[in-house]
Write a protein that holds these residues in place. Structure first.
Motif: not given
Length: 321
Positions: A70, A74-75, A77, A132, A135-137, A267, A269
């Motif tokens: 993304h 942060a968007r 997941y 979980y 995030p994308g990082t 977003d 995922h």
């Protein structure tokens, strides 16, 4: 059809042995966004033409990225489900069963999937375990190191299949495709207490190098290896696909996307579908420099990443405003 993405920008499409760098479009996210907006398949919006490329060579040179990212990390997941594969419960049960227990919570959760994870079309099946990762990082490219935090007690591989999904303007999850994944985890921390599972999963994960577009094959055969100093210290087959799972892909997708916050337009995922093969279960203790290699013919080039432990940052304190 397979898609991959260059770290420097650019999308590669591969059909069989023929791979080309497509013109104009720089990311698979942009390609998927175009397909969602047009209401068509992703293959329908891939431009003609483009120079031929060697995907295996690009992968070996570390030039390929996670197949889909993304533009706003942060968007993106990173999530997953465990205890989804036939045979996956034995290692987890051994990790969590106390001497006074007849059946661990892991085994109970697995049995729920066996009994109700494959509902008839249109019905809702048993709810799986869910976790979980970040995030994308925390999405690591093929060839880049998997960073284990200094406080971790272990850093172990989990060879899995992951699905990538872009949420449309109407809240519909659109599956872009599937990749190989190393759902990197801390199994020693998890073994202390099952309630530490959430902590053990807050680690990076790697994906790629290639994205398989279309339905997931019902039977997938692959291998999970660990190479240390040029020597293979772990080498086992793994299987995936619904023929080897206690849940359908559709059931796992439903139980993730039934939550409204996970259907926010735009977003991205990434959902990992679980495994039944762990080197940790055979007594392997990983070390810095170990190279994890996950491969399956259906996914093209193998996924390789080395383990690297970060320095412990010590006590984290907050600042009062």
């Amino acid at each position: 059809m397979h898609l991959s993405e260059l770290k420097a920008g650019g999308v590669i499409v591969r059909d069989g042995d023929d791979a080309r760098l497509i013109p104009a479009i720089k990311t698979v996210y942009a390609l998927a966004e175009l397909a969602v907006n047009k209401g068509c398949k992703i293959g329908d919006v891939i431009p003609d033409g483009g120079e031929p490329v060697d995907v295996a060579a690009l992968a070996s040179e570390g030039k390929l990225d996670v197949p889909v990212r993304h533009p706003e990390p942060a968007r993106m997941y990173l999530c997953g489900t465990g205890l989804t594969h036939l045979g996956s419960a034995s290692t987890r049960n051994a990790m969590h069963a106390a001497a006074t227990e007849d059946v661990s919570d892991s085994m109970k959760m697995f049995q729920m999937g066996v009994e109700g994870g494959k509902p008839t079309d249109g019905a809702v099946g048993a709810q799986p375990e869910w976790f979980y990762k970040g995030p994308g990082t925390e999405a690591v490219a093929p060839g880049d190191p998997l960073l284990s935090p200094g406080f971790a007690l272990d850093g172990g591989e989990e060879p899995e299949i992951a699905g990538f999904y872009l949420i449309g303007a109407d809240g519909t999850p659109n599956r872009i495709g599937f990749t190989l994944s190393n759902e990197f985890s801390d199994h020693v921390t998890e073994r202390i207490n099952y309630l530490f599972l959430a902590h053990s999963k807050l680690r990076p994960a790697s994906f790629g190098p290639e994205l398989l577009v279309g339905d997931l094959p019902r039977h997938i055969e692959g291998r999970s290896r660990i190479v240390r100093g040029g020597e293979v210290i772990f080498d086992q087959p793994f299987v995936s696909g619904e023929d080897n799972m206690s849940h359908t892909i559709a059931n796992l997708e439903h139980h993730h996307f039934k939550y409204a916050p996970f259907r926010r337009a735009g977003d991205l995922h990434v959902h990992m579908f679980g495994t039944a093969t762990l080197s940790f279960g055979t007594g392997v203790k990983t070390e810095d420099g170990d190279v994890f290699e996950i491969s399956a013919p259906a996914f093209g080039a193998p996924l390789r990443n080395a383990l690297q432990t970060q320095a412990d940052g010590g006590l984290v304190t907050t600042r009062t405003l």
